[in-house]
Design a protein around this motif. Structure first.
Motif, short mmCIF file in Angstrom:
data_model
loop_
_atom_site.label_atom_id
_atom_site.label_comp_id
_atom_site.label_asym_id
_atom_site.label_seq_id
_atom_site.Cartn_x
_atom_site.Cartn_y
_atom_site.Cartn_z
N GLN A 1 1.43 6.68 -6.87
CA GLN A 1 0.32 7.53 -7.31
C GLN A 1 0.67 9.01 -7.11
O GLN A 1 0.25 9.87 -7.88
CB GLN A 1 -0.96 7.22 -6.52
N TRP B 1 2.17 1.77 -3.39
CA TRP B 1 1.09 2.25 -4.27
C TRP B 1 0.86 3.76 -4.06
O TRP B 1 0.78 4.52 -5.01
CB TRP B 1 -0.20 1.47 -3.98
N LYS C 1 0.83 -1.20 0.00
CA LYS C 1 0.00 0.00 0.00
C LYS C 1 0.87 1.26 0.00
O LYS C 1 0.60 2.22 -0.72
CB LYS C 1 -0.91 -0.01 1.23
#
Ligand SMILES: Cc1cc2nc3c(=O)[nH]c(=O)nc-3n(C[C@H](O)[C@H](O)[C@H](O)COP(=O)(O)O)c2cc1C
Lengths: 347, 438
Positions: free
Chosen positions: B283, B279, B276
């Motif tokens: 992003q 990620w 996570k």
């Protein structure tokens, strides 16, 4: 169907009479209590009024010896807990920063989903001392320039400037954001605004007749002249009416005499009316043919509103003069004003 | 192991809704509008449910530009802070409402009045995060233009804040006394109109990191919003410095609270935490953003470069990084930084984007709820901070897992309150009376 007639209610302080606050609450600062403001908003909305207005002055004034909270702050405070009534604060133009005013009113329009109006007023000369700016030679001309700058800033984002285009990684389309480059000779503003274009595109701009110049771009003009008439294609005309009504215990004339004995009311340049609630309804109905609406100033908000709600507003409703704004409608659409085309819009 | 200097301390949380920035992930389907009122409402209600002390809004008075063009890759646009907070005051009852407001492009008469109005309307929950950002480029949006010398900004800020405090103190319960000042910055006579709120003054936060900024904070503010919210040793050093300066300013050691800005990533187990966090980072630093950040150092538009290729082979075309346009690392020596970056990239065989990801990876905390509770409690109990001002990477849902998982885990450890102790922000933070009213 009669021509739409708009009723606004002014809710600053204890009422228009300088002695009002002594009548309404036990201590002066109770007129500031947020619960009281909320009560006015709930009532105005339930009664189908078009909008609440929030007078303001950055200096203490005799009409309201206990002071004022900032009008934009008060209007915003009610934005999230109402959904139909218009919210129209005063923000003075003579010594303010046009950029800040533009951002504040645009934000109010966002948080109220399009129910913001802006009462643009000039400031007294003594306000210049608070900000160390020279006394303005021509406050009305300053107002016209500030309105022009604010309107340009409101348009500095096109409606669809936020594109959130995941494929190219662009959050905004910079071609739909515009430097406004407003120049007045005394000051300039670069832009764009830091707030995206608001739901109404341009919030409703309200200007007092006394502050108007030929170039001032107003949507609504406030007038204290009973002879004022609406004109086709011109700004809407709204009459400023100060009123005092008979209550169950006392006739309006006696109430006014008692208030005057506490503190004499100075001339305000507004129409002043007193008498019974029913008589007031007949008076207002008579105005409906000539102007677009009225802004009501109660002598003592806590006392006069009761009679207004019990007698005047029901009579206006029967005459189908009160048209409650629809929940979710913008102030512009309630007033029958078009959403302005963006002055910078690209094809 | 650092000792626990304050073994009973509790963690204070604020939420920092940044608006304009590049750490809010706007491209995700769960990302809501950055402007719609429901976004603010949902976030503030979640924070209040989680007993957060404060809801923060940032400020920037000109849209950021790069190489002469409006920067278009990050979230752009936000509401006026005080106006938005007044709207939120009507929808909440306990949480503090903090407006970041600049002392260079405001007038004390106007700003003191609007802050006091929010304070009265909210029943004593207003705060002002004092920032001093000044540059002629931002000044172009204001009547007086870019008139302030950089060296003067903290002097003006301090006079400004003291004048605002005098305005707030001018109410005696029945009326006001005018406030006058005649110095180099403010030759004014202010007639106040707003009475005092239940917390007497809006709480004062300060955000600025230079020695002058730190001294200004310890002389005048209640709380510091710092950028020391990722590395414990760095945070402890900062906090010790602030405690020294606070004592030197004649105040008790713990009189100024420290709330660093930080990011918190929560997941259920170690593998998910790592995935996570990666990620989130990817992003935030998209290929286009990586090129843009490197472009700030090189002083030119690199959008035509390959983000998976090497850094530019030539030297930056600028000497210093432009400090006026919202660039990161403003004012730094561009060539020295470029050389350092090339060395790191060569050593690790990083592409341009990998290098930026490497530099951006230290943003805050990532862990399971229980790991995070241990770590955050340790920060506060070891004296590295008094809590955290959390920047959600997703808006408006980004606080949900923190409130639902981390807050209860902290409460289990006795390191977080189980209810609001008072109604004002000053009470939530355990602050003493305002400095001028002790
Ligand atoms: C954590 C943090 C948050 C900040 N947020 C803002 C902001 O929202 N708006 C702004 O104009 N400046 C902001 N600033 C900038 C500071 O006010 C200040 O101008 C800047 O840090 C330079 O001052 P310094 O040299 O004392 O660090 C922030 C600074 C820090 C450390």
């Amino acid at each position: 169907m009669p021509t739409p007639f708009h009723v606004f209610l002014e809710v600053d302080g204890g009422g228009w009479h300088p002695a009002a606050w002594r009548r309404s609450r036990s201590t002066p600062d109770q007129v500031f209590f947020p619960a009281r403001l909320r009560e006015f908003a709930v009532t105005a909305q339930a009664q189908g009024l078009t909008g609440l207005t929030f007078e303001d002055s950055t200096a203490p004034d005799p009409r309201n010896p206990v002071g004022h909270l900032d009008a934009v702050q008060r209007a915003a405070f009610l934005a999230g807990t109402t959904d139909a009534v218009g919210l129209l604060p005063v923000a003075a133009t003579t010594y303010s920063e046009p950029f800040h005013v533009a951002a504040q009113i645009a934000s109010l329009d966002h948080s109220s989903h399009g129910r913001a109006g802006w009462i643009a007023t000039t400031s007294p000369a003594r306000a210049a001392r608070a900000v160390d700016l020279p006394v303005a030679a021509d406050p009305a001309a300053e107002l016209a320039d500030v309105v022009r700058a604010v309107r340009a800033l409101w348009d500095s984002w096109e409606d669809d400037a936020v594109v959130r285009d995941v494929a190219t990684g662009r959050y905004v389309d910079r071609d739909r954001l515009h430097h406004v480059d407003v120049e007045t000779g005394r000051w300039s503003v670069k832009g764009p605004l830091t707030v995206p274009r608001s739901p109404q595109g341009q919030s409703v701009v309200v200007v007092h007749e006394r502050d108007l110049t030929p170039t001032t771009h107003a949507d609504v003009v406030l007038s204290g002249d009973e002879g004022a008439r609406r004109t086709a294609g011109g700004p809407l005309v709204v009459l400023d009416v100060e009123f005092a009504l008979d209550t169950e215990a006392h006739a309006a004339a006696d109430r006014l005499a008692a208030l005057d004995a506490d503190a004499a009311a100075p001339a305000s340049g507004r129409i002043r009316w007193s008498g019974s609630g029913e008589g007031f309804a007949r008076y207002l109905s008579g105005l409906a043919g000539s102007v677009n609406g009225v802004r009501l100033h109660a002598a003592v908000l806590d006392e006069d509103l009761r009679t207004l709600l019990r007698t005047t507003l029901p009579a206006l409703r029967v005459a189908r003069l009160l048209q409650a704004p629809v929940a979710g409608a913008t102030l512009r659409s309630t007033l029958g004003l078009a959403r302005p085309v963006n002055q910078f819009a690209t094809a | 192991m650092t000792e626990l200097r304050y073994p009973d301390a509790v963690v204070h949380f604020g939420v920092f809704f940044q608006g304009v920035n590049h750490s809010t992930i706007w491209s995700d389907p769960r990302s809501g509008s950055q402007m719609h009122h429901s976004t603010f409402t949902q976030l503030v209600r979640t924070a209040e449910r989680g007993l957060f002390d404060a809801f923060f809004l940032g400020e920037g008075l000109r849209l950021r530009e790069q190489h002469g063009k409006i920067h278009d890759l990050d979230v752009v646009g936000r509401p006026d802070a005080l106006t938005e907070l007044a709207a939120l005051a009507g929808l909440t009852s306990r949480i503090g409402l903090v407006a970041t407001q600049n002392t260079t492009y405001n007038d004390p008469a106007d700003l003191a009045r609007r802050l006091a109005s929010l304070d009265v309307l909210s029943g004593g929950r207003a705060a002002w995060n004092v920032v001093t950002t000044d540059n002629a480029w931002t000044g172009a949006n204001f009547r007086r233009g870019g008139y302030l010398d950089h060296a003067d900004r903290y002097e003006r800020a301090e006079r400004f804040v003291n004048l605002a405090k005098a305005v707030w103190d001018s109410w005696d319960g029945r009326g006001f006394t005018p406030v006058t000042s005649s110095d180099r910055f403010f030759d004014v006579e202010i007639e106040p109109t707003v009475p005092r709120s239940p917390q007497e003054h809006p709480v004062l936060f300060q955000a600025g990191d230079s020695p002058a900024g730190r001294d200004f904070a310890t002389r005048t503010a209640d709380v510091i919003f710092s950028r020391h919210g990722t590395d414990h040793a760095d945070a402890l050093e900062f906090a010790d410095d602030i405690r020294r300066r606070t004592v030197a300013a004649g105040r008790p050691e713990g009189d100024v609270l420290i709330l660093p800005g930080t990011q918190i990533v929560v997941a259920d187990n170690e593998a998910e935490v790592e995935e996570k966090a990666r990620w989130v980072l990817e992003q935030q630093v998209t290929p286009a953003t990586a090129l843009s950040l490197v472009g700030q150092v090189w002083g030119e538009d690199l959008s035509g470069y390959d983000p998976d290729g090497p850094l530019p082979a030539h030297d930056p075309v600028i000497a210093d990084i432009d400090g006026t346009r919202g660039a990161h690392r403003a004012g730094a020596d561009a060539r020295a930084l470029a050389q350092q970056w090339r060395a790191v990239a060569e050593e690790n065989k990083f592409s341009l984007r990998e290098l930026v990801l490497h530099h951006s990876s230290e943003r805050g905390f990532a862990g399971t709820a229980s790991q995070l509770a241990d770590e955050l409690a340790f920060w506060v109990r070891s004296g590295a901070s008094d809590g955290f001002n959390i920047t959600p990477y997703l808006v408006p849902s980004g606080l949900d897992d923190i409130v639902d998982q981390v807050v209860p885990a902290l409460q289990d450890r006795g390191a977080y309150p189980s209810e609001y102790v008072g109604t004002t922000l000053r009470e939530h933070l355990g602050l003493r009376a305002p400095l001028t009213r002790r």
